[in-house]
Design a protein around this motif. Structure first.
Motif, PDB file in Angstrom:
ATOM      1  N   GLY A 176       3.642  29.324  28.049  1.00 43.32           N
ATOM      2  CA  GLY A 176       4.464  28.942  26.908  1.00 43.32           C
ATOM      3  C   GLY A 176       3.689  28.206  25.834  1.00 43.32           C
ATOM      4  N   GLU A 196       9.573  25.854  19.508  1.00 42.25           N
ATOM      5  CA  GLU A 196       9.529  24.741  20.456  1.00 42.25           C
ATOM      6  C   GLU A 196      10.749  23.871  20.181  1.00 42.25           C
ATOM      7  OE1 GLU A 196       6.551  21.077  21.732  1.00 42.25           O
ATOM      8  OE2 GLU A 196       6.467  21.869  19.701  1.00 42.25           O
ATOM      9  N   LYS A 197      11.588  23.689  21.175  1.00 36.25           N
ATOM     10  CA  LYS A 197      12.825  22.944  20.982  1.00 36.25           C
ATOM     11  C   LYS A 197      12.543  21.463  20.809  1.00 36.25           C
ATOM     12  CE  LYS A 197      17.543  22.724  22.787  1.00 36.25           C
ATOM     13  NZ  LYS A 197      18.440  23.150  23.894  1.00 36.25           N
ATOM     14  N   SER A 246       6.204  26.273  23.746  1.00 33.74           N
ATOM     15  CA  SER A 246       7.455  27.008  23.837  1.00 33.74           C
ATOM     16  C   SER A 246       7.801  27.202  25.315  1.00 33.74           C
ATOM     17  CB  SER A 246       7.327  28.354  23.121  1.00 33.74           C
ATOM     18  OG  SER A 246       8.583  28.984  22.999  1.00 33.74           O
ATOM     19  N   LYS A 247       8.717  28.094  25.602  1.00 32.71           N
ATOM     20  CA  LYS A 247       9.099  28.345  26.991  1.00 32.71           C
ATOM     21  C   LYS A 247       8.119  29.318  27.646  1.00 32.71           C
ATOM     22  CE  LYS A 247      14.062  27.500  26.512  1.00 32.71           C
ATOM     23  NZ  LYS A 247      15.423  28.059  26.739  1.00 32.71           N
ATOM     24  N   ARG A 261      10.479  32.940  31.329  1.00 30.94           N
ATOM     25  CA  ARG A 261      11.771  32.371  30.924  1.00 30.94           C
ATOM     26  C   ARG A 261      11.726  32.160  29.408  1.00 30.94           C
ATOM     27  NH1 ARG A 261      10.164  29.011  34.881  1.00 30.94           N
ATOM     28  NH2 ARG A 261      10.090  27.223  33.469  1.00 30.94           N
ATOM     29  N   VAL A 263      12.114  32.237  25.127  1.00 27.29           N
ATOM     30  CA  VAL A 263      13.121  31.871  24.132  1.00 27.29           C
ATOM     31  C   VAL A 263      14.037  33.064  23.896  1.00 27.29           C
ATOM     32  CG1 VAL A 263      13.465  31.268  21.713  1.00 27.29           C
ATOM     33  CG2 VAL A 263      11.637  30.170  23.013  1.00 27.29           C
ATOM     34  N   THR A 274       9.898  36.396  20.330  1.00 31.43           N
ATOM     35  CA  THR A 274       8.743  35.626  20.776  1.00 31.43           C
ATOM     36  C   THR A 274       7.697  35.546  19.666  1.00 31.43           C
ATOM     37  OG1 THR A 274       9.172  36.478  22.998  1.00 31.43           O
ATOM     38  CG2 THR A 274       7.054  35.389  22.643  1.00 31.43           C
TER      39      THR A 274
END
Length: 300
Positions: A96, A260-261, A123-124, A128, A130, A135
């Motif tokens: 990620g 990225e959350k 990121s994820k 798993r 986003v 992506t």
């Protein structure tokens, strides 16, 4: 036990099936151009590159977005920005971790501080990924002026013809289609029979995938690229659209990262773009890598 064996066989099959480099081509007004390349790495990571467009200097930026809002991106929203005279590649790692890297670009993670050296984000993981958006995406314009003409298409080539996007559109809308955008969606297989969703066509392997479109879910056909080592694929979703960059600059490209959350959990995500040409007119610091020089035991 049989379930574990079946799962292992699927994993081995996908580990062996990934190929090295997939090149993307686009045809406009009867001429085929080289557009982009996707390089698969052995651990399931991959790189997205635009090596067929002249590159002198470009901007790499990181900024927050709220997908629930419709807003334009302005330079005053950048939380980090830099310029690079070396062409950046978008490196998406299986873990990620995402960064812009390439020969002559500061990148990686500092082994002592753990901080990202250049521009990057977490990121994820690809198994798993986003789901709120693709992506990655590639946007290119000015193919006739700035991109290399393709003499032939290799067997792993992915081909798009602009004519296929004109169907049903009025002439004034067709004249506004100045940018080819290709979204890449990483899709993991969660069942034991992934082949049931993939079918062969003249264009190569395809998949019918359920994708979010606003608040709705729609089914879209996508060209398939199988990742190495992990049971995931990249599904490519092309479109032609109008962009302001395509109207302001003769040719160029934008590479866009996954999000990225925000730790604030307020609906904010952080994303990155590499943009050619340098629309910031050189006002940002440089990401160019300068090797350390040792002089009499010291460093400068």
């Amino acid at each position: 036990m049989s379930w574990m064996i079946s799962k292992a066989l699927i994993f081995i099959k996908y580990r062996m099936s990934g190929k090295g480099t997939f090149r993307i081509f686009a045809k406009e007004d009867g001429v085929t151009y080289k557009v982009s390349a996707i390089h698969l790495l052995n651990d399931g990571s991959f790189k997205v590159d635009v090596p067929y467009c002249p590159y002198e200097k470009g901007a790499i930026v990181k900024f927050p977005v709220r997908y629930a809002d419709v807003e334009e991106i302005h330079s005053d929203s950048f939380i980090k920005a830099a310029i690079s005279s070396a062409r950046p590649q978008l490196s998406i790692h299986a873990s990620g971790f995402v960064q812009f890297s390439g020969k002559g670009i500061i990148s990686g993670i500092d082994s002592i501080t753990g901080e990202i050296k250049g521009l990057g984000l977490q990121s994820k993981p690809l198994n798993r990924p986003v789901w709120s958006g693709p992506t990655f995406s590639i946007s290119c314009w000015g193919l006739k002026i700035g991109f290399k003409i393709a003499k032939d298409i290799d067997e792993k080539g992915i081909f798009y013809d602009k004519e296929m996007f004109k169907n049903g559109l009025p002439l004034e809308a067709i004249q506004c289609l100045n940018t080819l955008t290709i979204e890449g969606w990483v899709l993991p297989f969660s069942d034991l029979n992934p082949e049931s969703k993939i079918f062969s066509s003249d264009a190569g392997e395809m998949i019918l995938a359920s994708m979010p479109l606003g608040k709705n879910i729609v089914v879209r056909p996508m060209r398939v690229i199988r990742l190495k080592s992990i049971p995931c694929i990249i599904g490519l979703l092309p479109s032609y659209r109008f962009t302001d960059f395509g109207s302001r600059y003769e040719f160029g490209f934008i590479l866009s990262s996954p999000g990225e959350k925000s730790s604030a959990n307020d609906g904010t995500w952080y994303v990155m773009h590499a943009i050619c040409p340098d629309f910031g007119n050189g006002q940002y610091p440089s990401l160019n890598y300068v090797p350390e020089m040792k002089i009499q035991g010291g460093r400068i």
